[in-house]
Motif scaffolding. Structure first.
Motif, PDB file in Angstrom:
ATOM      1  N   UNK A 196      23.250  10.529  56.903  1.00 13.82           N
ATOM      2  CA  UNK A 196      23.085  10.513  55.450  1.00 13.82           C
ATOM      3  C   UNK A 196      24.193   9.670  54.832  1.00 13.82           C
ATOM      4  N   UNK A 197      24.044   9.268  53.578  1.00 16.43           N
ATOM      5  CA  UNK A 197      25.084   8.440  52.953  1.00 16.43           C
ATOM      6  C   UNK A 197      26.426   9.168  52.906  1.00 16.43           C
ATOM      7  N   UNK A 198      27.497   8.411  53.121  1.00 18.93           N
ATOM      8  CA  UNK A 198      28.848   8.940  53.030  1.00 18.93           C
ATOM      9  C   UNK A 198      29.461   8.421  51.735  1.00 18.93           C
ATOM     10  N   UNK A 199      30.071   9.324  50.967  1.00 19.61           N
ATOM     11  CA  UNK A 199      30.687   8.952  49.694  1.00 19.61           C
ATOM     12  C   UNK A 199      31.827   7.964  49.926  1.00 19.61           C
ATOM     13  N   UNK A 200      31.994   7.016  49.019  1.00 14.88           N
ATOM     14  CA  UNK A 200      33.076   6.038  49.116  1.00 14.88           C
ATOM     15  C   UNK A 200      34.445   6.675  48.892  1.00 14.88           C
ATOM     16  N   UNK A 201      34.482   7.771  48.151  1.00  8.44           N
ATOM     17  CA  UNK A 201      35.737   8.458  47.841  1.00  8.44           C
ATOM     18  C   UNK A 201      36.164   9.298  49.041  1.00  8.44           C
ATOM     19  N   UNK A 202      37.299   8.974  49.680  1.00 10.02           N
ATOM     20  CA  UNK A 202      37.722   9.733  50.860  1.00 10.02           C
ATOM     21  C   UNK A 202      38.114  11.177  50.556  1.00 10.02           C
ATOM     22  N   UNK A 203      38.292  11.511  49.265  1.00  9.09           N
ATOM     23  CA  UNK A 203      38.616  12.885  48.893  1.00  9.09           C
ATOM     24  C   UNK A 203      37.380  13.786  48.861  1.00  9.09           C
ATOM     25  N   UNK A 204      36.183  13.201  48.887  1.00 14.31           N
ATOM     26  CA  UNK A 204      34.948  13.985  48.934  1.00 14.31           C
ATOM     27  C   UNK A 204      34.670  14.316  50.399  1.00 14.31           C
ATOM     28  N   UNK A 205      34.706  15.605  50.755  1.00 20.10           N
ATOM     29  CA  UNK A 205      34.556  15.962  52.167  1.00 20.10           C
ATOM     30  C   UNK A 205      33.163  15.632  52.714  1.00 20.10           C
ATOM     31  N   UNK A 206      33.146  15.047  53.898  1.00 21.85           N
ATOM     32  CA  UNK A 206      31.887  14.755  54.586  1.00 21.85           C
ATOM     33  C   UNK A 206      31.372  16.029  55.250  1.00 21.85           C
ATOM     34  N   UNK A 207      32.306  16.876  55.673  1.00 19.63           N
ATOM     35  CA  UNK A 207      31.974  18.144  56.313  1.00 19.63           C
ATOM     36  C   UNK A 207      32.146  19.260  55.281  1.00 19.63           C
ATOM     37  N   UNK A 208      31.032  19.723  54.671  1.00 23.91           N
ATOM     38  CA  UNK A 208      31.142  20.759  53.639  1.00 23.91           C
ATOM     39  C   UNK A 208      31.659  22.081  54.205  1.00 23.91           C
TER      40      UNK A 208
END
Length: 99
Positions: A46-58
């Motif tokens: 799925x798309x990964x947010x450009x902001x590294x502060x948004x966790x990819x692993x909820x």
């Protein structure tokens, strides 16, 4: 450790840059695969947010399995170090490197 799981996995790959973690997770009834390498996470499904502060692993994700793969990661021919690691076994590796 009180750090979120995703951050701990990222810290692990900073300390072990020769490894890529391929994390299979379940969120509700959906699955995702996340690659963690040198302190960064990216979803492979799925798309990964450009902001590294948004966790990819909820935080509500359930870890199904973790594979340790030798770097560089080649999806067509991965060199597995260890496959199908449970979260409990991975926690021991995290503690081993101090994260």
């Amino acid at each position: 450790m009180n750090s979120p799981i995703g951050k701990r996995l990222e810290q692990y790959t900073i300390k072990r840059p020769q490894e890529v973690l391929l994390v299979t997770i379940s969120i509700g009834d959906e699955q995702d695969k996340i690659a963690v390498f040198k302190g960064f996470s990216s979803s492979l499904m799925r798309p990964t947010d450009f902001d590294p502060d948004v966790p990819v692993l909820p935080d509500d994700a359930i870890i199904v399995a973790i594979d340790r793969i030798a770097s560089p990661y080649n999806p067509e021919s991965p060199r597995y170090i260890q496959q199908g690691i449970s979260w409990e076994a991975m926690e021991a590796l995290l503690l081993e490197v101090g994260v």
